[in-house]
Design an enzyme around this catalytic site. Structure first.
Site, PDB file in Angstrom:
ATOM      1  N   ARG A  50       0.579  -1.413   0.111  1.00 17.80           N
ATOM      2  CA  ARG A  50      -0.148  -0.483  -0.312  1.00 17.80           C
ATOM      3  C   ARG A  50       0.634   1.498  -0.123  1.00 17.80           C
ATOM      4  O   ARG A  50       1.116   1.511   0.919  1.00 17.80           O
ATOM      5  CB  ARG A  50      -1.426   0.081   0.844  1.00 17.80           C
ATOM      6  CG  ARG A  50      -2.125  -1.437   1.219  1.00 17.80           C
ATOM      7  CD  ARG A  50      -2.931  -0.995   2.456  1.00 17.80           C
ATOM      8  NE  ARG A  50      -3.478  -2.044   3.328  1.00 17.80           N
ATOM      9  CZ  ARG A  50      -3.683  -2.390   4.011  1.00 17.80           C
ATOM     10  NH1 ARG A  50      -3.831  -1.389   5.729  1.00 17.80           N
ATOM     11  NH2 ARG A  50      -4.842  -3.264   4.401  1.00 17.80           N
ATOM     12  N   ASP A  52       2.033   5.324  -0.003  1.00 14.98           N
ATOM     13  CA  ASP A  52       0.690   5.942   0.029  1.00 14.98           C
ATOM     14  C   ASP A  52       0.498   6.949  -0.152  1.00 14.98           C
ATOM     15  O   ASP A  52       0.471   7.172  -1.520  1.00 14.98           O
ATOM     16  CB  ASP A  52       1.346   7.029   1.856  1.00 14.98           C
ATOM     17  CG  ASP A  52       1.858   6.202   2.846  1.00 14.98           C
ATOM     18  OD1 ASP A  52       1.327   5.171   2.713  1.00 14.98           O
ATOM     19  OD2 ASP A  52       3.113   6.435   3.175  1.00 14.98           O
ATOM     20  N   ARG A 197       9.353   6.677   4.992  1.00 10.60           N
ATOM     21  CA  ARG A 197       9.081   8.248   5.020  1.00 10.60           C
ATOM     22  C   ARG A 197       9.926   8.764   6.622  1.00 10.60           C
ATOM     23  O   ARG A 197      10.448   9.709   6.505  1.00 10.60           O
ATOM     24  CB  ARG A 197       8.061   8.963   5.158  1.00 10.60           C
ATOM     25  CG  ARG A 197       7.373   8.325   3.044  1.00 10.60           C
ATOM     26  CD  ARG A 197       5.654   8.444   2.747  1.00 10.60           C
ATOM     27  NE  ARG A 197       5.423  10.339   3.385  1.00 10.60           N
ATOM     28  CZ  ARG A 197       4.782  10.891   3.640  1.00 10.60           C
ATOM     29  NH1 ARG A 197       3.458   9.760   3.287  1.00 10.60           N
ATOM     30  NH2 ARG A 197       4.196  11.695   3.978  1.00 10.60           N
TER      31      ARG A 197
END
Length: 251
Positions: A50, A52, A197
């Site tokens: 998944r 972002d 991140r």
């Protein structure tokens, strides 16, 4: 039912991530619509991960099932590319064993994060512009300590639906691409939400001298997202590879 893998790429700029969202368009939604039109049947796809909002993929893999083992896969690939928007492209479609899951069968995933220390009109959309001096040697020293740990709660978005925050780290290093561009490559068996991140943002704090290597390790050990640095922007992050066992394909 025959299971198939779709190999695709996308520019995530205009999407609210990979996964279908109630209040925004996603890559998964676009792919499912294109596949449903192509096969004249409502289709669902499951991705290898998944990404972002705003994050890109030069290689994402998703699977779907269809009750026809004789699909013309080259024709399906071409048809999908005609229907999909310009920022999503399909490389090819392959048959796989019925027990192979795009997410759970993956052995590893690799991401790359791009930073630049100079202003350049043509990379602003896909790089994080950083100001001031950065000590990439120290950033690599800190990144190397990731291999000592398995629990990465400190770099995970809170209140997620995962059952464990354990990951096996396989690669984590900064390399210089040119005079002003550096790339962080990270590979693991799985990633938590926002993990890459958060790691990049914290490593940049090391590069700026705000956190030392020992402090970086302490952040990991505290298992508290609030102790780590701010997440790096999503626009400079790319999913670049997903690895599977070699025996999953069906001729």
């Amino acid at each position: 039912m025959q299971r198939y893998f779709i190999y695709l790429a996308y520019d995530g700029t205009n999407y609210h991530g990979w996964q279908i969202q109630p209040n925004g368009i996603s890559v998964q939604e676009c792919l499912e619509k294109a596949l449903s039109v192509s096969l004249r049947k409502e289709m669902r796809v499951i991705g290898a991960g998944r990404t972002d909002a705003g994050v890109h993929a030069s290689l994402m893999i998703a699977h779907f099932e269809f009750d026809d083992e004789s699909l013309d896969l080259d024709f399906l690939t071409e048809r999908l590319n005609r229907i999909l928007p310009p920022d999503i492209s399909v490389f090819h479609v392959k048959k796989v064993r019925s027990d192979v899951h795009a997410r759970f069968a993956a052995r590893s995933r690799t991401y790359k994060y791009y930073v630049t220390t100079a202003k350049y009109a043509f990379n602003r959309q896909y790089h994080w512009r950083l100001y001031g001096e950065l000590d990439f040697e120290k950033m690599n020293e800190a990144a190397a300590t990731l291999f000592r740990y398995a629990d990465f709660t400190s770099f995970s978005k809170v209140h997620t639906d995962v059952k464990t925050n354990l990951c096996e780290m396989m690669q984590a290093e900064w390399t210089q691409q040119d005079e002003t561009t550096w790339v962080f490559t990270i590979r693991a068996d799985r990633f938590l939400r926002n993990m890459v991140r958060a790691i990049v943002g914290t490593l940049v704090e090391v590069g700026r001298g705000k956190i030392d290597v020992a402090g970086f390790q302490k952040i990991i050990e505290q298992q508290d997202r609030g102790k780590a640095g701010t997440s790096a922007p999503g626009n400079a992050l790319f999913l670049v590879d997903v690895e599977y066992p070699e025996d999953i394909f069906v001729e």
